[in-house]
Design a protein around this motif. Structure first.
Motif, short mmCIF file in Angstrom:
data_model
loop_
_atom_site.label_atom_id
_atom_site.label_comp_id
_atom_site.label_asym_id
_atom_site.label_seq_id
_atom_site.Cartn_x
_atom_site.Cartn_y
_atom_site.Cartn_z
N ALA A 96 -5.24 37.91 -37.72
CA ALA A 96 -4.17 37.25 -37.19
C ALA A 96 -3.26 38.49 -36.44
O ALA A 96 -2.74 38.02 -35.45
N LYS A 97 -3.16 39.76 -36.84
CA LYS A 97 -2.44 40.80 -36.10
C LYS A 97 -3.40 40.95 -34.68
O LYS A 97 -2.50 40.90 -33.72
N ILE A 98 -4.62 40.70 -34.52
CA ILE A 98 -5.19 40.97 -33.28
C ILE A 98 -4.83 39.63 -32.56
O ILE A 98 -4.33 40.00 -31.40
N ALA A 99 -4.95 38.48 -32.99
CA ALA A 99 -4.40 37.21 -32.36
C ALA A 99 -3.33 37.28 -31.75
O ALA A 99 -2.82 36.69 -30.91
N LEU A 100 -2.08 37.93 -32.38
CA LEU A 100 -0.84 38.11 -32.20
C LEU A 100 -0.59 39.20 -31.25
O LEU A 100 0.64 39.58 -30.98
N GLY A 101 -1.46 40.10 -31.09
CA GLY A 101 -1.09 41.35 -30.43
C GLY A 101 -0.50 42.34 -30.91
O GLY A 101 0.17 43.21 -30.23
#
Length: 105
Positions: A96-101
């Motif tokens: 989720a952190k990667i997907a939201l940058g």
């Protein structure tokens, strides 16, 4: 009936429930705190929202109920909205952190 397996199946099904504002599923956002299934097939879901008063809680509740009931062995669903522990970005999965940058992983 293996209640723990059914609870895990419910969690997997909830990965299909997308937070419309963030575009990430509620499991990876860390909104699902606990899923418990009793011997009668009642599923209790303890969860939170990213913010109190989230305008999308009714939409999410409908989707959560529908996905949980789609799991074999679930006859009833109870959603408990809790505010403790307080949700923070630390509860989000790495995905989720990667997907939201979001950095600092």
């Amino acid at each position: 009936m293996d209640n723990k397996k059914i609870a895990n199946d419910v969690i997997a099904a909830l990965e299909d429930v997308i937070d419309p504002e963030l575009g990430i599923d509620i499991v990876n956002l860390g909104l699902i705190y606990d899923v418990d299934v009793d011997d009668q097939g009642k599923c209790k879901i303890n969860m939170t929202l990213t913010t109190p008063g989230c305008p999308l809680s009714d939409v999410l509740n409908h989707d959560i109920d529908q996905k949980a009931r789609s799991v074999d062995g679930i006859n009833d669903v109870e959603i408990n909205l809790v505010w403790y522990p307080i949700w923070s970005m630390d509860k989000m999965s790495r995905y989720a952190k990667i997907a939201l940058g979001i950095g600092g992983m």
